[in-house]
Motif scaffolding. Sequence first.
Motif, PDB file in Angstrom:
ATOM      1  N   PRO A   1       0.809  -1.228   0.000  1.00  7.43           N
ATOM      2  CA  PRO A   1       0.000   0.000   0.000  1.00  7.43           C
ATOM      3  C   PRO A   1       0.840   1.276   0.000  1.00  7.43           C
TER       4      PRO A   1
ATOM      5  N   PRO B   1      -1.476   4.737  -1.023  1.00  2.00           N
ATOM      6  CA  PRO B   1      -2.283   5.321   0.055  1.00  2.00           C
ATOM      7  C   PRO B   1      -1.433   5.867   1.194  1.00  2.00           C
ATOM      8  N   LEU B   2      -0.309   5.143   1.511  1.00  2.00           N
ATOM      9  CA  LEU B   2       0.555   5.604   2.604  1.00  2.00           C
ATOM     10  C   LEU B   2       1.137   6.976   2.282  1.00  2.00           C
TER      11      LEU B   2
ATOM     12  N   GLY C   1      -0.067   9.158   0.181  1.00  2.00           N
ATOM     13  CA  GLY C   1      -1.158  10.134   0.180  1.00  2.00           C
ATOM     14  C   GLY C   1      -1.483  10.607   1.579  1.00  2.00           C
ATOM     15  N   ALA C   2      -1.570   9.645   2.529  1.00  2.00           N
ATOM     16  CA  ALA C   2      -1.903  10.008   3.910  1.00  2.00           C
ATOM     17  C   ALA C   2      -0.802  10.867   4.521  1.00  2.00           C
TER      18      ALA C   2
ATOM     19  N   THR D   1      -0.904  14.455   2.983  1.00  2.00           N
ATOM     20  CA  THR D   1      -2.040  15.213   3.510  1.00  2.00           C
ATOM     21  C   THR D   1      -1.798  15.611   4.960  1.00  2.00           C
ATOM     22  N   GLY D   2      -1.293  14.635   5.772  1.00  2.00           N
ATOM     23  CA  GLY D   2      -1.027  14.924   7.172  1.00  2.00           C
ATOM     24  C   GLY D   2       0.000  16.027   7.343  1.00  2.00           C
TER      25      GLY D   2
ATOM     26  N   LEU E   1      -1.603  19.331   6.661  1.00  2.00           N
ATOM     27  CA  LEU E   1      -2.505  19.750   7.738  1.00  2.00           C
ATOM     28  C   LEU E   1      -1.716  20.261   8.933  1.00  2.00           C
ATOM     29  N   ILE E   2      -0.591  19.569   9.258  1.00  2.00           N
ATOM     30  CA  ILE E   2       0.225  20.012  10.392  1.00  2.00           C
ATOM     31  C   ILE E   2       0.821  21.384  10.087  1.00  2.00           C
TER      32      ILE E   2
ATOM     33  N   ILE F   1      -4.774  15.135  13.839  1.00  2.00           N
ATOM     34  CA  ILE F   1      -4.387  14.960  12.435  1.00  2.00           C
ATOM     35  C   ILE F   1      -3.831  13.562  12.207  1.00  2.00           C
TER      36      ILE F   1
ATOM     37  N   MET G   1      -5.219  10.706   9.651  1.00  2.00           N
ATOM     38  CA  MET G   1      -4.432  10.079   8.590  1.00  2.00           C
ATOM     39  C   MET G   1      -4.464   8.560   8.720  1.00  2.00           C
TER      40      MET G   1
ATOM     41  N   TYR H   1      -5.758   6.306   5.723  1.00  2.00           N
ATOM     42  CA  TYR H   1      -4.981   5.171   5.226  1.00  2.00           C
ATOM     43  C   TYR H   1      -5.839   3.912   5.214  1.00  2.00           C
TER      44      TYR H   1
END
Lengths: 174, 120
Positions: free
Chosen positions: A79, A82-83, A85-86, A89-90, A93-94, B13, B17, B21
């Motif tokens: 994966p 997706p990893l 992407g997360a 995004t994280g 956001l931070i 956050i 995430m 995921y």
Amino acid sequence: MLLVFVLATGIAAVWLRNLLASAMLLGIYSLLMAALWVVLDAVDVAFTEAAVGAGLTTALMLFAIWLTGRQEKPPVRKPWFPLAGALITGGLLIFGTIDMPKFGDPQAPAQVHVAPYYLENAEAQTGVPNVVTSVLASYRGFDTLGEVTVVFTAGMGVVVLLGGLRRRRRTDET
Amino acid sequence: MDVLGHFNYWVAIALAMVGLYAVTARGHLIKKLIGLSLFQTSVFLLFISIGKVSGGTAPIIAEGFTVYSNPLTHVLILTAIVVSVATLAVGLALTVAIKRTYGTEEDDEIEALDRAEDEQ
């Protein structure tokens, strides 16, 4: 400290392949969240979370797992997408939180806008000392009516989805 | 920049995430729903953290207290918790219906079955 526990149970619930264990971990996660709400002064949210999140959600999960199957099959592909992407995004956001007011700051915009009005006038106007209850049931009563509609629609949806199948199977047999 | 001052937001956050995921990477439909509910609770955590005032107490008016946390975020999240359970219930019912129709709840197997049906 509580936050770290919450994060750990959340990650474990996603990590495990055994869905029954995942559902139990989600229950523990909800209970920890309820404790966290008490620490953050949100007592009304805390007992809703304990009753609905830890109780009802776990029961629904166990019921669904009983009807389907309790084991998740091992992954077919790695994966990475997706990893990534997360993580991206994280990270963004931070980066966004750097401009946010400090945790617990009494001068934060959220605290000085309309909240003081409710805190000062809610008891005199509605006669309820609990401000959360007075806003929920009195000032925003229509919203709560809408919420009841949502729950009713969801209940109808579940009945139609599960009941319709039973009827179809009966016509297949005859 | 104050590290401890933003720690609550960062945990929210991180949870979001983990949920994202789980929804994107995991094939099992119930696991996707678990990820979805993690994402929802992370938003609750963010809102309640915004509403907290240092030295404040729960927003129930009583003598002897002058500083209260923000009640409005609590009201929003109360509504959101109930709605989240409603969506979860519909999602689980859909999963059960898919399992009965297709005999599986892994999304790649469902996709393969759909493609086989199209070719017929």
